[in-house]
Design a protein around this motif. Sequence first.
Motif, PDB file in Angstrom:
ATOM      1  N   GLY A 447      30.892  39.806  54.992  1.00 34.00           N
ATOM      2  CA  GLY A 447      32.129  40.554  54.863  1.00 34.00           C
ATOM      3  C   GLY A 447      33.342  39.869  55.458  1.00 34.00           C
ATOM      4  O   GLY A 447      34.450  39.938  54.900  1.00 34.00           O
ATOM      5  N   PHE A 448      33.175  39.149  56.581  1.00 34.26           N
ATOM      6  CA  PHE A 448      34.339  38.541  57.234  1.00 34.26           C
ATOM      7  C   PHE A 448      34.902  37.347  56.453  1.00 34.26           C
ATOM      8  O   PHE A 448      35.994  36.872  56.741  1.00 34.26           O
ATOM      9  N   LEU A 449      34.159  36.871  55.448  1.00 31.04           N
ATOM     10  CA  LEU A 449      34.648  35.766  54.614  1.00 31.04           C
ATOM     11  C   LEU A 449      35.249  36.237  53.294  1.00 31.04           C
ATOM     12  O   LEU A 449      35.931  35.468  52.619  1.00 31.04           O
ATOM     13  N   GLN A 450      35.016  37.476  52.943  1.00 33.95           N
ATOM     14  CA  GLN A 450      35.356  37.905  51.593  1.00 33.95           C
ATOM     15  C   GLN A 450      36.859  37.923  51.322  1.00 33.95           C
ATOM     16  O   GLN A 450      37.298  37.548  50.233  1.00 33.95           O
ATOM     17  N   ALA A 451      37.666  38.335  52.293  1.00 33.93           N
ATOM     18  CA  ALA A 451      39.108  38.402  52.069  1.00 33.93           C
ATOM     19  C   ALA A 451      39.688  37.007  51.827  1.00 33.93           C
ATOM     20  O   ALA A 451      40.455  36.783  50.881  1.00 33.93           O
ATOM     21  N   GLY A 452      39.321  36.060  52.702  1.00 34.65           N
ATOM     22  CA  GLY A 452      39.819  34.698  52.535  1.00 34.65           C
ATOM     23  C   GLY A 452      39.340  34.058  51.242  1.00 34.65           C
ATOM     24  O   GLY A 452      40.094  33.367  50.551  1.00 34.65           O
ATOM     25  N   PHE A 453      38.065  34.299  50.926  1.00 31.46           N
ATOM     26  CA  PHE A 453      37.517  33.738  49.687  1.00 31.46           C
ATOM     27  C   PHE A 453      38.233  34.327  48.466  1.00 31.46           C
ATOM     28  O   PHE A 453      38.576  33.597  47.531  1.00 31.46           O
ATOM     29  N   SER A 454      38.477  35.635  48.477  1.00 28.47           N
ATOM     30  CA  SER A 454      39.176  36.277  47.355  1.00 28.47           C
ATOM     31  C   SER A 454      40.579  35.701  47.192  1.00 28.47           C
ATOM     32  O   SER A 454      41.038  35.436  46.073  1.00 28.47           O
ATOM     33  N   THR A 455      41.262  35.492  48.311  1.00 31.95           N
ATOM     34  CA  THR A 455      42.610  34.913  48.255  1.00 31.95           C
ATOM     35  C   THR A 455      42.580  33.514  47.654  1.00 31.95           C
ATOM     36  O   THR A 455      43.427  33.152  46.831  1.00 31.95           O
TER      37      THR A 455
END
Length: 506
Positions: A447-455
């Motif tokens: 979960g902690f990687l998902q925002a950066g990966f989505s961006t």
Amino acid sequence: MENVEKPWPALWSLVIGFFMILIDSTIVSVANPRIMEGLHADINSVIWVTSAYLLAYAVPLLITGRLGDRFGPRRLYLLGLVVFTSASLWCGLAQNVETLIAARVVQGLGAAVMTPQTMAVITRIFPPDRRGSAMAIWGATAGMATLVGPILGGVLVDGLGWEWIFFINVPIGVVGFILAMRNVPTLSTHPHRFDIPGVLLSAVGLFLLVFGIQEGETYNWGTITGPISVWGLIIAGLVVLAGFVAWQRFNKGEPLLPLGLFRDRNFSLANLGITMVGFTVTSFGLPLIFYYQLVRGLTPTQSALLMVPMALISGGMAPVVGKIVDRVNPKYLAAGGLTLMAVALVWNGLLMQPDTPILLFLLPSAVLGFANAGIWAPLSTTATRNLPPRQAGAGSGVYNTTRQFGAVLGSAAIAVLIQSRLAAELPSGGPAASAGEGMAMGGTLPGFLQAGFSTAMAQSILLPAAVVLAGAAVALFFAKPKPVPDWAAAGSPASAKVDAGLDSAG
């Protein structure tokens, strides 16, 4: 125009083979993990299963288009179909990755022989002012194949095994051969002297350039082996191709590539436009699929199903656009479709966040369907409108080469951009490595990687959006089509049959 009584059955017969060879450009990507497991191969070897096919497909297109003019497009198409179908069986029976790569090379060569003949036959049996519906079907086939490939691949791999993405070509190839034998006419041939230096220069130059671009990411854009580097190959390819163009200019005999084709403004601009379309169609799916699978946890089949609205709308609108394009200036349709594609890609980018309701992605997918319908027929019709029958194969070879070159360039560029955006948006070290491992092996990211990966994926999809928007600007410079009286003599039997076919095709 050739005196062909039944042009529409010929077109549909050719579409079967054309659809099959284009699907094989994308279907393997879904099967890569299963191929690695089944053949005990590493990831670099499996990448070559696709790379070898694309390379063998792209490099000979200029030559095979010219061969169709000399020996007849029907004969070359049937020969290519036999080679492609036989190589598909060989692929499915492969017991190791080296054999599979070799079979994919042969399969790519068969595809390269077939592709220019499909467009050349359309150019020769449909008059320019009645060609829109035929080119719409041809173009919709190219567009839909890129979408159906991953869907079909996911279903076959999940249900039957990776071998069946190749075995399925065998019955389709047999049916396609029978239909082509029955329905594709034997067209007149034109005597050509083969430009042997031109053949060698074009093949070597395209190989070096395409290989360098296609494999640049694999070798981190550095050294391949010894003194050979990626950029050295790319520069060498450009130099050899410059020599090829110079030879074509000063060749006193009959050049492989008649440079006079490019004196036609619309032919030149349509080739530039289709290069940008090839770039975009190949590149935009990668960040989108990564987002679907690694952030949202969708399977390959579920990811591909989100593109179904695009496939259905594109196929359904193709006959409508085909009839319109014969009646209006195609530049408006092409520019509109290309702009709409850019809008849909930006819309996807805005939606690519970890908590976006997944069904919202069906909306830009539908917009992409309308965009696809407005792109392929206007571009291909504009490119071929002023081609004389004697140069139909050469012109088709050029058009398909530029499309495939754009696809290779898009594939390489999006890989580099994704890597750079991940480095910028994700924490360094362990988390970034975890993301890379997730991309290679599948599964949902922490979960902690998902925002950066989505961006990072949202930023990456803006590249194909910008390229296709530039294509829309190119389309605005198309010259207004002019009547071509040499093709459709009033009252000719063939012209009457084509008109009748157009009325019933939609």
